[in-house]
Structures are given as structure tokens and as C-alpha cells.
Design a protein around this motif. Structure first.
Motif, mmCIF file in Angstrom:
data_model
loop_
_atom_site.group_PDB
_atom_site.id
_atom_site.type_symbol
_atom_site.label_atom_id
_atom_site.label_comp_id
_atom_site.label_asym_id
_atom_site.label_seq_id
_atom_site.Cartn_x
_atom_site.Cartn_y
_atom_site.Cartn_z
ATOM 1 N N LEU A 56 0.833 -1.212 0.000
ATOM 2 C CA LEU A 56 0.000 0.000 0.000
ATOM 3 C C LEU A 56 0.863 1.255 0.000
ATOM 4 O O LEU A 56 0.518 2.262 -0.641
ATOM 5 N N CYS A 175 -5.816 5.542 2.800
ATOM 6 C CA CYS A 175 -6.957 5.211 3.673
ATOM 7 C C CYS A 175 -6.870 3.766 4.166
ATOM 8 O O CYS A 175 -7.252 3.464 5.306
ATOM 9 N N CYS A 176 -6.382 2.876 3.329
ATOM 10 C CA CYS A 176 -6.237 1.470 3.720
ATOM 11 C C CYS A 176 -4.966 1.238 4.524
ATOM 12 O O CYS A 176 -4.921 0.369 5.407
#
Length: 443
Positions: A56, A175-176
Motif C-alpha cells: 500500500l 486510507c487502507c
């Protein structure tokens, strides 16, 4: 069953470590500060979260966060765009702090977890594992991607009023990334990591050592037993009395109390007070829209959000950027003064106030991140542009100075200087599980 000695980092109260139920946290019987969580011997979950966080993080740095479109022109930004913009605009201090808190520190946290946990899982050793895990403890407070996300949401709110803004892949990756990084930490027991990477011959002080160390005295603080606590790995060691004691587990220098704690804490807090004035007088940014320029201070920015009906965002910015710095300065001043004067009173509550102020100070970086995002994204000349101002530099200085001040202060002095250092209401067999708090359901 573990009977190792453990001392509270906030009041130096000595405990005997014991097994506690899964999903629980053992707290100090005197000041209530958390000591350790239920032991988790497996590393598969935090390691999986670390690899997910790395993926990510790569996405978050490889793709646009936001796309800003106005008058037929399009601009995009990435995590590094704010750093580059601050540097080009002549604000190297802001560039360094944004790079450290949003890129370098988060990346190092992820790297450290993979570098240490993967070899442990494979039963191999890599050079420097102890050093990497020791540096991790120092870097952790400066990882602020969660605060960066709030600043990103504030910037998004300001931009949607006069232009089209599209969230890019990096926005969703961030956001993750934040909950994944949180899970990476909460599913890991740092004590178990230290024990796995420590020398095999290392001996821990345990309950059997108390009788020898106490010399017949009934005391509570580790220092009265001639014991020191490592600030990095929390191991309790014997004081060598030569001023050069080192932790046998992590290798860091160990001291009875933080050196020059009061002078350093007061100096940094005074610096924050001085910087707070220009931080609120000078503009944090200058916004140019259709040839008209307007300077924005922190307070005027809150007023603009409130006027636009964005009350939730306005309340968040007001709390983080105005209320938190003031309350933190006042509370730390009160804690320092009462401790210096050796005043008695609600010592447990005083310790709690210190812990809370130390925890929330980082959230004031919201405005700095917001300015970095807007300055990097809005670059349309006289049509629309945002330039950072000196107020942002001063405000960033306030945040950093208060954080460093809280780190420099030794909370154990709260108990030392009131004559409570040696008080003890029971025998030497002090068990941390007497104050066990449930933290959710056992996994």
C-alpha cells in the motif's frame, strides 16, 4: 509462567510480570499506566500486515493522491509533492518535517517489522536486528500518516468549493494503509520480539532476585532496589554504579533518570510558547484566486470552513490546531511546576494528564500537512495558487517543540519529588495482573 521483574516507565513502581488473559492489558497498580499486553507468541499476523502495508505504501507513493482540475488545467500531487514544493518555496524545515513524518518514518516502521519479524519466523538471524528494532522505538512517534489523512481531508474540503477534485489511487491506498499499519502494531507483542532477538545467554531478573536486592526493606520503586529500566526495551537491569550501565538486551545506555529532564523540558516548552505567537499572527498560506490574493491564518481558516457550513471539519481543525496546542502547553506547564515544587496531590491524575498530552500533541500537524497538499496541488498562477507562509513554519515549530518537551520530561519525577518514591503498601511480590483491563474480546 513468567515472573520477570518489570518497572512502570511513568512512576518506576516495581512489578512481577505474570501471564494475563488474552485480549487484556496489565496496568501499574500505583499510577494506572499500561505495562504490557497479553503475550502473543506468533508473528504471522503482524508480518502479513507489514507486507500489505509495504504494498500500500508503494502504491501511495507511485500514483496521484488528488487530481485538481480548473479552467481546463489539471494538476496532480503525490506524497512527495508537498516536500518538493516546500523546498522550492524556500521552507527547508517544513520540507524536512513533512518528509520525515509522512514518508521516512512510516517506511522505516514497515521495513523494521519485515527485517526483524521475517528472520524470526524463519529461525534465522540477520546482522543489526537489535539495532533496527531499537531505532524503531525512537522513530515510532514521528510516523504521522494518520494525521496526514486528516490534513488531506481538510484540503479536499477546501478545494471542492471552487474546482473539480478527483481522488486518485494513492488516496485510497493511504486510507487502507492506516488501519493496516495499526493492526501491524496491535497484533505484535514487542516483549516477545526483544526476547527472540536477545542473546541466548541473557538472564532476566525475576521474583527470586527481590529478596537479595531488597536488603530487608519494603520499597516500591525500582531505583531503591538498585535497578534501572531501559527506556528502549523496558528491561530491568542492575545499576553498575559507574555511570556507564548499558542494557544487555538492546545495547542502549541506561540511566536512573533522564539527564537534565527539567531544564530540557522547560526550555523546549518555552520555545513552543514563543513560537505560538507568530504561528497565529502570520499567515500559514496565501491563496490566490482569479488574480486576488488573500492571506490565511489558522483562525481565519477555521472561520472559512465554518462559514462554508463544514462544521465537522472546522471543529477538527480548531481542536487540533488551536485548542490542543494551548491545552498541551498549559497542562505540561502545570505538571512541570507542581513536580518541580514537589507538591503532593492527585499524583495518579497528574501522571494521566502527562500521558494524554504526550499522546495528542502530534495531531496538531494537521494544518502543516494541509498546507503542503494545497501548495503542491494548486499551481495555476493568477488563476489559482497557494503559497506557504511563515506561520506554517512557526506552527510546525510549536508542534515539534511540545512533542520534544514531553519526551524530555521524566514522569517518574512526579513521584520522586513528592516523597512517594519509596512508599509501598504491600510485600515485595507486586503483580501487575492485579490491575488487568480487558481490551476487547480475546482472539
Amino acid at each position: 509462567m513468567s515472573h520477570r521483574l518489570i518497572a512502570c516507565e511513568h512512576c518506576d513502581y516495581l512489578h512481577v510480570e505474570d501471564n494475563i488473559p488474552a485480549g487484556s492489558v496489565a496496568c501499574c497498580v500505583r499510577c494506572g499506566s499500561p505495562l504490557y499486553s497479553a503475550e502473543q507468541s506468533r508473528f504471522d499476523k503482524p508480518l502479513a500486515f507489514a507486507f500489505t502495508a509495504l504494498l500500500l505504501f508503494i502504491i501511495a507513493n507511485s500514483y496521484p493522491i488528488l487530481t485538481f482540475a480548473m479552467e481546463g488545467r489539471v494538476e496532480t500531487n503525490t506524497l512527495g509533492s508537498g516536500v518538493l514544493t516546500f523546498w522550492q518555496e524556500g521552507f527547508p524545515f517544513l520540507a524536512f518535517m513533512v518528509a520525515l513524518t509522512s514518508i521516512v518514518a512510516p517506511l522505516f516502521l514497515i521495513f523494521a517489522h519485515i527485517y526483524v519479524l521475517l528472520p524470526i519466523s524463519l529461525n534465522i538471524r540477520l546482522p543489526g536486528m537489535q539495532k533496527v528494532w531499537r531505532i524503531l522505538a525512537m522513530v515510532r512517534p514521528w510516523s504521522m500518516l494518520d494525521v496526514f489523512l486528516i490534513g488531506l481531508l481538510v484540503a479536499l474540503t477546501k478545494l471542492t468549493d471552487f474546482a473539480q477534485v478527483i481522488a486518485g489511487p494513492a488516496f485510497f491506498a493511504i486510507c487502507c494503509l492506516i488501519p493496516v499499519a495499526l493492526l501491524m502494531n496491535v497484533t505484535l507483542d514487542p516483549r516477545n520480539v526483544w526476547r527472540r532477538i536477545a542473546p541466548a545467554s541473557l538472564r532476566y531478573l525475576d521474583q527470586s532476585d527481590l529478596a537479595e536486592l531488597s536488603n530487608g526493606n519494603s520499597v516500591s520503586q525500582a531505583r531503591h532496589y538498585g535497578l534501572l529500566t531501559c527506556h528502549t526495551c523496558a528491561m530491568v537491569v542492575k545499576d553498575q554504579k559507574d555511570g556507564h550501565t548499558r542494557c544487555p538486551r538492546c545495547g542502549d545506555a541506561v540511566h536512573q533518570r533522564k539527564a537534565r529532564s527539567f531544564s530540557r523540558a522547560w526550555a523546549l516548552l518555552a520555545t513552543a510558547v514563543i513560537l505560538y505567537v507568530p504561528a497565529n499572527i502570520f499567515p500559514i498560506m496565501t491563496v490566490t484566486y482569479l488574480g486576488r490574493s488573500e492571506a490565511d491564518t489558522i483562525l481565519s481558516g477555521v472561520a472559512v470552513l465554518a462559514k462554508a457550513g463544514e462544521w465537522p471539519i472546522a471543529i477538527v481543525v480548531f481542536t487540533a490546531s488551536i485548542l490542543v496546542p494551548i491545552v498541551k502547553i498549559v497542562m505540561l506547564s502545570w505538571v512541570y511546576m507542581t513536580t518541580y515544587l514537589g507538591l503532593s496531590g492527585p499524583l495518579k491524575e497528574r501522571t494521566l494528564i502527562y500521558r494524554v498530552t504526550e499522546l495528542v500533541g502530534r495531531w496538531s500537524m494537521v494544518d502543516v500537512f494541509m498546507v503542503s497538499i494545497l501548495a503542491a496541488l494548486v499551481k495555476l498562477g493568477n488563476i489559482a495558487s497557494v503559497q506557504p507562509g511563515f506561520g506554517a513554519v512557526a506552527f510546525c515549530g510549536v508542534v515539534i517543540a511540545t512533542m520534544l518537551s514531553a519526551m524530555a520530561f521524566d514522569p517518574r519525577l512526579i513521584w520522586d519529588r513528592t516523597g512517594m518514591g519509596g512508599s509501598h503498601s504491600g510485600t515485595s511480590d507486586i503483580y501487575a495482573q492485579d490491575q488487568v483491563e480487558k481490551q476487547g474480546t480475546p482472539s
